[in-house]
Design a protein around this motif. Structure first.
Motif, short mmCIF file in Angstrom:
data_model
loop_
_atom_site.label_atom_id
_atom_site.label_comp_id
_atom_site.label_asym_id
_atom_site.label_seq_id
_atom_site.Cartn_x
_atom_site.Cartn_y
_atom_site.Cartn_z
N ARG A 119 28.24 33.06 43.61
CA ARG A 119 29.79 33.10 43.43
C ARG A 119 30.45 34.44 43.83
N GLY A 120 31.85 34.37 43.75
CA GLY A 120 32.27 35.54 44.06
C GLY A 120 32.25 36.65 43.01
N LEU A 121 32.17 37.75 43.41
CA LEU A 121 32.12 38.91 42.55
C LEU A 121 33.23 39.95 42.84
N GLY A 122 34.00 40.21 41.63
CA GLY A 122 34.97 41.11 41.93
C GLY A 122 35.99 40.75 42.99
N HIS A 123 36.31 41.49 44.03
CA HIS A 123 37.30 40.97 44.94
C HIS A 123 36.62 40.23 46.26
N THR A 124 35.36 40.23 46.16
CA THR A 124 34.61 39.42 47.24
C THR A 124 34.31 37.92 47.16
N GLY A 125 34.59 37.08 47.93
CA GLY A 125 34.28 35.68 47.79
C GLY A 125 32.95 35.44 47.79
N GLY A 126 32.47 34.27 47.22
CA GLY A 126 31.36 33.79 47.28
C GLY A 126 31.08 32.43 48.21
N THR A 127 30.03 32.33 48.84
CA THR A 127 29.72 31.26 49.35
C THR A 127 29.78 29.92 48.64
N LEU A 128 29.03 30.01 47.32
CA LEU A 128 29.06 28.74 46.56
C LEU A 128 30.48 28.26 46.21
N ASP A 129 31.32 29.21 45.92
CA ASP A 129 32.83 28.81 45.68
C ASP A 129 33.49 28.02 46.95
N GLY A 365 41.50 40.84 48.86
CA GLY A 365 40.48 40.40 48.00
C GLY A 365 41.33 40.01 46.62
N MET A 366 41.62 41.11 46.04
CA MET A 366 42.39 40.97 44.68
C MET A 366 43.46 40.21 44.54
N ALA A 367 44.29 40.15 45.67
CA ALA A 367 45.67 39.14 45.48
C ALA A 367 45.07 37.94 45.43
N VAL A 368 43.98 37.47 46.47
CA VAL A 368 43.33 36.01 46.19
C VAL A 368 42.97 35.96 44.62
N VAL A 369 42.35 36.81 43.85
CA VAL A 369 41.87 36.73 42.80
C VAL A 369 42.93 36.38 41.86
N MET A 371 45.80 35.00 42.16
CA MET A 371 46.33 33.76 42.42
C MET A 371 45.26 32.67 41.67
N LYS A 372 44.09 33.18 41.21
CA LYS A 372 43.18 32.29 40.25
C LYS A 372 42.19 31.92 41.45
N GLY A 373 42.07 32.24 42.55
CA GLY A 373 41.36 32.15 43.81
C GLY A 373 39.83 32.93 43.54
N GLY A 374 39.84 33.69 42.58
CA GLY A 374 38.59 34.44 42.20
C GLY A 374 38.54 34.52 40.71
N ARG A 375 37.65 35.11 40.17
CA ARG A 375 37.43 35.13 38.80
C ARG A 375 37.48 36.52 38.26
N ILE A 376 38.27 36.60 36.95
CA ILE A 376 38.42 37.80 36.21
C ILE A 376 37.41 37.75 35.10
N ASP A 377 37.02 36.58 34.63
CA ASP A 377 36.06 36.07 33.73
C ASP A 377 35.07 35.10 34.50
N PRO A 378 34.02 35.76 34.34
CA PRO A 378 32.74 35.08 35.31
C PRO A 378 32.81 33.79 34.96
N ASP A 383 40.80 28.17 41.47
CA ASP A 383 41.81 27.47 42.38
C ASP A 383 41.32 27.52 43.59
N HIS A 384 40.38 26.64 44.18
CA HIS A 384 40.16 26.76 45.52
C HIS A 384 41.16 26.28 46.60
N SER A 385 42.33 25.99 46.29
CA SER A 385 43.48 25.86 47.05
C SER A 385 44.12 26.90 47.41
N VAL A 386 44.11 27.91 46.94
CA VAL A 386 44.80 29.20 47.20
C VAL A 386 44.31 30.02 48.11
N GLY A 387 44.99 31.09 48.80
CA GLY A 387 44.42 31.98 49.65
C GLY A 387 45.33 32.43 50.75
#
Length: 445
Positions: A119-129, A365-369, A371-378, A383-387
């Motif tokens: 999954r995504g880690l920090g500002h980077t996206g994850g293939t699984l997500d 990358g953090m702007a995606v996070v 918008m809840k397109g990534g995780r602050i809490d693991p 939200d897969h729809s934003v970006g």
């Protein structure tokens, strides 16, 4: 063999000595069983941080952590000895959707790609997500089903299970709170222990550098790449690494569903694909085919990978893989209707017209996070729809009619914050500068 005394192993590494394979194996077994305390893990990690590890020590640590959990045995699952089982791992970036196209390209060329992704880690996206943006996609099939998909289609992309390198999970948890995450030998063992648990015959690494990379410094990224290649080869898995640029978003999208859309369009209509994304994808595919013994030269392998796109074979295998794992059937023809992309679209205009000369890729990358397109809490859902789509690249001319990007979100407030983030992240000037080569170096074992 005498009594197991963890502090003696710590002392050896503290004093710059070489720790034996047997002692490393016992220490890792103690991490898994709980016999080794968190304080002892921390002390060992700090000793490695300051004194490093030889390739042989790194291989012993990698294999011990790999063997702390399940390890795929492809022959026991009906595969021939010497089958071209090959994978790729990226150290992560923004807009890095390469795996989505790469696995079916290599499969179309005769490789077998059992890709265990994260999954995504920090500002980077994850293939699984990204794959979970596809309705119904099951990232956790049984091992037998995983093997069957690889056997019949040539590739399968799944998530990491709790039985995969459990020693690494505990070890990383301690490193995370003891300022030892940045240790290159420990990063190497963490990456490889999980990757090699897939029973790979060979591996290609995509080690990124730049403003959107895990390790932004080029020298540190190269050191990591060289160490991974040394250790993996010492552990018996032929490996090579490509150093690739992450000083700008890879491709034209960043998010989850929007990246799946770009990946599908890449497969269906490669002639319109982003040039940098195409270059990285074809290069990784070519090196995978060569290191797996399918082709003898990178040039021939590159052309074979290109033909798999032109013929539609790679796209066909992508669709078959998605369907086999429960995802939307016939996704190539109905992805626009079924992939949920946020309805609101706002063009992000530059503060001044000019040429894009630089990018703080991490901030995008953090702007995606944000918008809840990534995780602050693991443990949080995303939200897969934003970006972002239509993201500019270095060298592009931008003005009121040629925006920096388009943000896809749900509210005006989300849009305002995203617009500010991108405007601050992108450098616009009156001069044109050539971007860095997307692939700077190849490190072979």
């Amino acid at each position: 063999m005498g009594a197991f005394i963890p502090q003696e192993i710590i002392r050896q590494k503290r004093d710059g000595q070489t720790v034996s394979d047997a002692d490393i194996e016992r220490f890792v077994a103690g991490i898994t069983s709980g016999e080794v305390a968190d304080a002892q893990i921390s002390a060992f990690a700090m000793a490695v941080f300051f004194n490093g590890m030889s390739a042989e020590e790194g291989a012993a640590l990698t294999l011990a952590m790999r063997d702390s959990g399940d390890v795929m045995n492809w022959q026991s699952l009906g595969f021939d000895a010497g089958a071209p089982i090959v994978d790729k791992h990226s150290t992560g970036g923004v807009g890095d959707k390469v795996s989505l196209m790469l696995a079916p390209i290599v499969a179309a060329c005769g490789g077998l790609v059992p890709m265990i992704s994260g999954r995504g880690l920090g500002h980077t996206g994850g293939t699984l997500d990204k794959f979970e943006a596809i309705e119904g996609y099951d990232p956790y099939p049984s091992i037998d089903r995983f093997a069957e998909i690889v056997r019949t289609i040539g590739c399968s992309i799944i998530g990491q299970t709790g039985e995969l390198a459990p020693a690494d999970k505990r070890f990383y948890g301690v490193r995370d709170v003891t300022a030892t995450v940045e240790s290159i030998p420990l990063i190497t063992a963490s990456i490889l222990s999980k990757k090699l648990s897939a029973g790979l015959g060979s591996l290609v690494m995509d080690v990124k550098f730049g403003t959107g990379a895990f390790m932004p410094n080029y020298a540190a990224s190269k050191e990591l790449a060289e160490n991974i290649v040394r250790v993996a080869c010492a552990a018996g898995t032929p490996t090579r690494a490509l150093l690739t640029d992450m000083n700008q978003v890879l491709g034209r999208t960043a998010g989850n569903a929007v990246e799946v859309v770009e990946a599908i369009e890449f497969l269906v209509n490669p002639a319109t694909a982003d040039a940098r994304l195409m270059e990285v994808t074809l290069a990784l595919a070519a090196h995978m085919l060569v290191i797996a013994g399918i082709e003898y030269s990178v040039e021939i392998a590159t052309e074979k990978a290109r033909q798999s796109l032109a013929s539609g074979k790679a796209a066909e295998l992508f669709e078959q893989m998605v369907t086999a794992q429960g995802g939307t059937p016939n996704i190539l023809s109905n992805y626009q209707a079924t992939l949920k992309v946020a309805a609101k679209a706002y063009a992000i205009k530059p503060k001044q017209a000019g040429i894009v000369t630089g990018m703080d890729t991490r901030s995008i990358g953090m702007a995606v996070v944000a918008m809840k397109g990534g995780r602050i809490d693991p443990k949080a859902s995303i939200d897969h729809s934003v970006g972002f789509t239509d993201i500019c690249q270095i060298g592009d001319k931008v003005d009121a009619d040629a925006p920096l990007a388009i943000v896809r979100c749900h509210s005006d407030e989300q849009a305002r914050e995203a617009i500010k983030a991108v405007q601050s992240a992108v450098v616009v000037a009156d001069i044109k500068e050539a971007p860095l080569p997307v692939i700077s170096e190849v490190i072979e074992g």
